[in-house]
Write a protein that holds these residues in place. Structure first.
Motif, PDB file in Angstrom:
ATOM      1  N   ASP A 141      -0.338 -14.707  -1.418  1.00  0.00           N
ATOM      2  CA  ASP A 141       0.704 -14.481  -0.790  1.00  0.00           C
ATOM      3  C   ASP A 141       1.332 -13.273  -1.891  1.00  0.00           C
ATOM      4  OD1 ASP A 141       0.211 -16.387   1.424  1.00  0.00           O
ATOM      5  OD2 ASP A 141       1.916 -17.232   0.274  1.00  0.00           O
ATOM      6  N   GLY A 142       1.354 -13.063  -2.509  1.00  0.00           N
ATOM      7  CA  GLY A 142       2.160 -11.617  -2.986  1.00  0.00           C
ATOM      8  C   GLY A 142       1.015 -10.593  -3.088  1.00  0.00           C
ATOM      9  N   LEU A 143       0.151 -10.609  -3.635  1.00  0.00           N
ATOM     10  CA  LEU A 143      -0.507  -9.762  -2.886  1.00  0.00           C
ATOM     11  C   LEU A 143      -1.070  -9.512  -1.828  1.00  0.00           C
ATOM     12  CD1 LEU A 143      -4.034 -11.104  -5.393  1.00  0.00           C
ATOM     13  CD2 LEU A 143      -2.569  -9.107  -5.604  1.00  0.00           C
ATOM     14  N   VAL A 144      -1.168  -9.935  -1.009  1.00  0.00           N
ATOM     15  CA  VAL A 144      -1.257  -9.636   0.580  1.00  0.00           C
ATOM     16  C   VAL A 144      -0.281  -9.138   1.392  1.00  0.00           C
ATOM     17  CG1 VAL A 144      -1.573 -10.761   3.066  1.00  0.00           C
ATOM     18  CG2 VAL A 144      -3.279 -11.292   1.524  1.00  0.00           C
ATOM     19  N   ALA A 145       0.870  -9.433   0.193  1.00  0.00           N
ATOM     20  CA  ALA A 145       2.222  -8.932   0.687  1.00  0.00           C
ATOM     21  C   ALA A 145       2.348  -7.419   0.701  1.00  0.00           C
ATOM     22  CB  ALA A 145       3.206  -9.392   0.436  1.00  0.00           C
ATOM     23  N   LEU A 147      -0.201  -5.469   0.103  1.00  0.00           N
ATOM     24  CA  LEU A 147      -1.027  -4.602   0.484  1.00  0.00           C
ATOM     25  C   LEU A 147      -0.275  -4.346   2.316  1.00  0.00           C
ATOM     26  CD1 LEU A 147      -4.551  -6.321  -0.471  1.00  0.00           C
ATOM     27  CD2 LEU A 147      -3.446  -4.167  -1.671  1.00  0.00           C
ATOM     28  N   ARG A 148      -0.241  -5.120   3.046  1.00  0.00           N
ATOM     29  CA  ARG A 148       0.958  -4.927   4.558  1.00  0.00           C
ATOM     30  C   ARG A 148       1.599  -3.828   3.787  1.00  0.00           C
ATOM     31  NH1 ARG A 148       0.428 -10.596   4.983  1.00  0.00           N
ATOM     32  NH2 ARG A 148      -0.906 -10.622   6.674  1.00  0.00           N
ATOM     33  N   LYS A 149       2.150  -3.235   2.740  1.00  0.00           N
ATOM     34  CA  LYS A 149       3.693  -2.950   2.116  1.00  0.00           C
ATOM     35  C   LYS A 149       2.721  -1.442   2.224  1.00  0.00           C
ATOM     36  CE  LYS A 149       5.940  -3.567  -1.181  1.00  0.00           C
ATOM     37  NZ  LYS A 149       6.641  -3.350  -2.805  1.00  0.00           N
ATOM     38  N   LEU A 150       2.368  -1.403   1.753  1.00  0.00           N
ATOM     39  CA  LEU A 150       1.847  -0.074   1.338  1.00  0.00           C
ATOM     40  C   LEU A 150       0.627   0.281   2.865  1.00  0.00           C
ATOM     41  CD1 LEU A 150      -0.171  -0.122  -2.197  1.00  0.00           C
ATOM     42  CD2 LEU A 150       2.469   0.600  -1.548  1.00  0.00           C
ATOM     43  N   ASP A 151       0.452  -0.204   3.103  1.00  0.00           N
ATOM     44  CA  ASP A 151      -0.743   0.163   4.811  1.00  0.00           C
ATOM     45  C   ASP A 151      -1.277   0.931   4.973  1.00  0.00           C
ATOM     46  OD1 ASP A 151      -0.096   0.363   7.735  1.00  0.00           O
ATOM     47  OD2 ASP A 151       0.836   1.959   8.139  1.00  0.00           O
ATOM     48  N   ARG A 156      -6.323  -6.546  10.014  1.00  0.00           N
ATOM     49  CA  ARG A 156      -7.601  -7.434  10.424  1.00  0.00           C
ATOM     50  C   ARG A 156      -8.316  -8.065   9.064  1.00  0.00           C
ATOM     51  NH1 ARG A 156     -11.554  -4.483  15.041  1.00  0.00           N
ATOM     52  NH2 ARG A 156     -11.274  -2.674  13.185  1.00  0.00           N
ATOM     53  N   ALA A 157      -8.340  -7.451   8.240  1.00  0.00           N
ATOM     54  CA  ALA A 157      -8.874  -7.521   7.093  1.00  0.00           C
ATOM     55  C   ALA A 157      -7.457  -9.253   6.698  1.00  0.00           C
ATOM     56  CB  ALA A 157      -9.140  -7.189   6.291  1.00  0.00           C
ATOM     57  N   LEU A 158      -6.427  -8.317   6.145  1.00  0.00           N
ATOM     58  CA  LEU A 158      -5.743  -9.346   6.254  1.00  0.00           C
ATOM     59  C   LEU A 158      -5.431 -10.967   6.393  1.00  0.00           C
ATOM     60  CD1 LEU A 158      -2.785  -6.870   4.739  1.00  0.00           C
ATOM     61  CD2 LEU A 158      -4.848  -7.658   3.155  1.00  0.00           C
ATOM     62  N   GLN A 159      -5.764 -10.542   7.922  1.00  0.00           N
ATOM     63  CA  GLN A 159      -5.242 -11.343   8.702  1.00  0.00           C
ATOM     64  C   GLN A 159      -6.851 -12.889   8.767  1.00  0.00           C
ATOM     65  OE1 GLN A 159      -4.454 -10.469  12.487  1.00  0.00           O
ATOM     66  NE2 GLN A 159      -2.349  -9.247  11.699  1.00  0.00           N
ATOM     67  N   PHE A 225       4.430  15.603   1.027  1.00  0.00           N
ATOM     68  CA  PHE A 225       3.604  15.650   2.456  1.00  0.00           C
ATOM     69  C   PHE A 225       4.829  14.929   3.291  1.00  0.00           C
ATOM     70  CE2 PHE A 225       0.031  17.138   0.797  1.00  0.00           C
ATOM     71  CZ  PHE A 225      -0.530  18.011   1.275  1.00  0.00           C
ATOM     72  N   PRO A 226       5.042  14.339   4.589  1.00  0.00           N
ATOM     73  CA  PRO A 226       5.903  13.819   5.026  1.00  0.00           C
ATOM     74  C   PRO A 226       4.682  12.162   4.754  1.00  0.00           C
ATOM     75  CG  PRO A 226       5.047  15.003   6.449  1.00  0.00           C
ATOM     76  CD  PRO A 226       4.683  15.650   5.146  1.00  0.00           C
ATOM     77  N   GLY A 227       5.021  10.994   4.751  1.00  0.00           N
ATOM     78  CA  GLY A 227       4.998   9.878   4.864  1.00  0.00           C
ATOM     79  C   GLY A 227       4.920   8.834   3.270  1.00  0.00           C
ATOM     80  N   GLY A 228       4.219   8.207   3.137  1.00  0.00           N
ATOM     81  CA  GLY A 228       4.801   6.949   2.225  1.00  0.00           C
ATOM     82  C   GLY A 228       3.323   6.824   0.975  1.00  0.00           C
ATOM     83  N   HIS A 229       2.745   6.106   0.938  1.00  0.00           N
ATOM     84  CA  HIS A 229       1.518   6.163  -0.075  1.00  0.00           C
ATOM     85  C   HIS A 229       0.363   6.608   0.404  1.00  0.00           C
ATOM     86  CE1 HIS A 229      -0.041   4.720  -4.449  1.00  0.00           C
ATOM     87  NE2 HIS A 229      -0.577   4.154  -3.536  1.00  0.00           N
ATOM     88  N   PHE A 230       0.167   5.839   1.284  1.00  0.00           N
ATOM     89  CA  PHE A 230      -1.213   6.266   2.197  1.00  0.00           C
ATOM     90  C   PHE A 230      -0.922   8.523   2.989  1.00  0.00           C
ATOM     91  CE2 PHE A 230      -2.572   2.838   0.325  1.00  0.00           C
ATOM     92  CZ  PHE A 230      -3.743   3.236   0.093  1.00  0.00           C
ATOM     93  N   TYR A 231      -0.315   8.394   2.737  1.00  0.00           N
ATOM     94  CA  TYR A 231       0.538   9.990   3.413  1.00  0.00           C
ATOM     95  C   TYR A 231      -1.109  10.443   3.584  1.00  0.00           C
ATOM     96  CZ  TYR A 231      -1.288  12.435  -0.752  1.00  0.00           C
ATOM     97  OH  TYR A 231      -2.340  13.291  -1.469  1.00  0.00           O
ATOM     98  N   LEU A 232      -2.219  10.450   2.948  1.00  0.00           N
ATOM     99  CA  LEU A 232      -3.728  11.338   3.384  1.00  0.00           C
ATOM    100  C   LEU A 232      -4.527  10.423   4.561  1.00  0.00           C
ATOM    101  CD1 LEU A 232      -4.032   9.887  -0.024  1.00  0.00           C
ATOM    102  CD2 LEU A 232      -5.448  11.215  -0.219  1.00  0.00           C
TER     103      LEU A 232
END
Length: 258
Positions: A141-145, A147-151, A156-159, A225-232
């Protein structure tokens, strides 16, 4: 997709052959990532750039291979896989964990007498800026959380329990590798370092990314750049332009720190 012969076949993916290329861009994935993450980059760059995407073991077509759990070993193996490709200048682009791997690969290439043309360090604080992190010790659950947070992972893979069972071992191993990594002081790189970061990236602040300049005598640049960890994802076209211009028109780009 074409692959070279020998051991590099296992590690290197070339999605679009570029026989007229002037430089090679080696792309290194983030924790839990795979070579296919770089397919859009390979599609978008000009034929003058030969894009090689690194495939770490433990995922996709290498899912039955044991994962590598230290950055140092991963860098050793990636460097070995790159040896046949040094007939052209080799640039490195690593995102998140891939930036750390790229830094250690650049160190090894320099020790071999073939320094990298440039290191693009994306979404990662400089090696000398340590944080204590423990994601690799968390339960499912912690790993999945995380991954969800970093987006950066398909929701669908997380579900899907079956998909999770396939991807989480590589995610955990990669997090273990990058979270247990400790920078070993040494000579700065001679190649330039171009850092890129999102202005809302909780994994790397702008100042932590700016500190990459401490690791080179070849000049350093920083783009935010504007955005979070996956701003790319939101800025792919701009990043492709930046990288292409930097690789093909080095004299037109500033090599001073800013």
């Amino acid at each position: 997709m074409t692959l070279t012969n020998g051991a590099a076949d296992t590690w290197i993916r070339r999605f679009h052959p570029a026989p007229a290329a002037r430089v090679r861009l080696v792309c290194l994935p983030h924790a839990g990532g795979s070579a296919s993450y770089w397919y859009p980059m390979s599609t978008a760059v000009v034929p003058d750039v030969d894009v090689l995407a690194v495939q770490y073991p433990g995922r996709q077509d290498r899912r039955h291979e044991p994962c590598v759990e230290t950055i140092e070993t991963l860098a050793d193996l990636v460097t070995e896989a790159l040896l046949p490709y040094r007939d052209l200048p080799v640039a490195l682009f690593g995102h998140s964990m891939g930036a750390v791997v790229g830094f250690e690969v650049a160190r090894r290439l320099e020790a071999l007498g073939t320094p990298a043309a440039i290191l693009f360090a994306s979404g990662r604080r400089a090696p000398s800026r340590h944080r204590d992190e423990d994601v690799h010790l968390r339960g499912v659950d912690g790993l999945v959380a995380e991954l969800r947070k970093l987006d950066g992972t398909n929701p669908r893979a997380l579900q899907d329990p079956e998909l999770l069972q396939m991807i989480l071992p590589a995610v955990r191993a990669d997090y273990r590798a990058v979270e247990t990594y400790r920078y070993r002081p040494g000579p700065p790189l001679s190649c330039p370092i171009h850092a890129l970061v999102g202005d809302d990236d909780e994994k790397a602040t702008v100042e932590e990314a700016r500190a990459w300049r401490e690791h080179t005598v070849g000049g350093a640049e920083l783009d935010v750049f504007p955005g979070g960890h996956f701003y790319l994802t939101q800025h792919q076209a701009a990043i492709v332009r930046l990288v292409t211009d930097r690789l093909l028109s080095p004299m037109a780009s500033s090599t001073g720190q800013r």
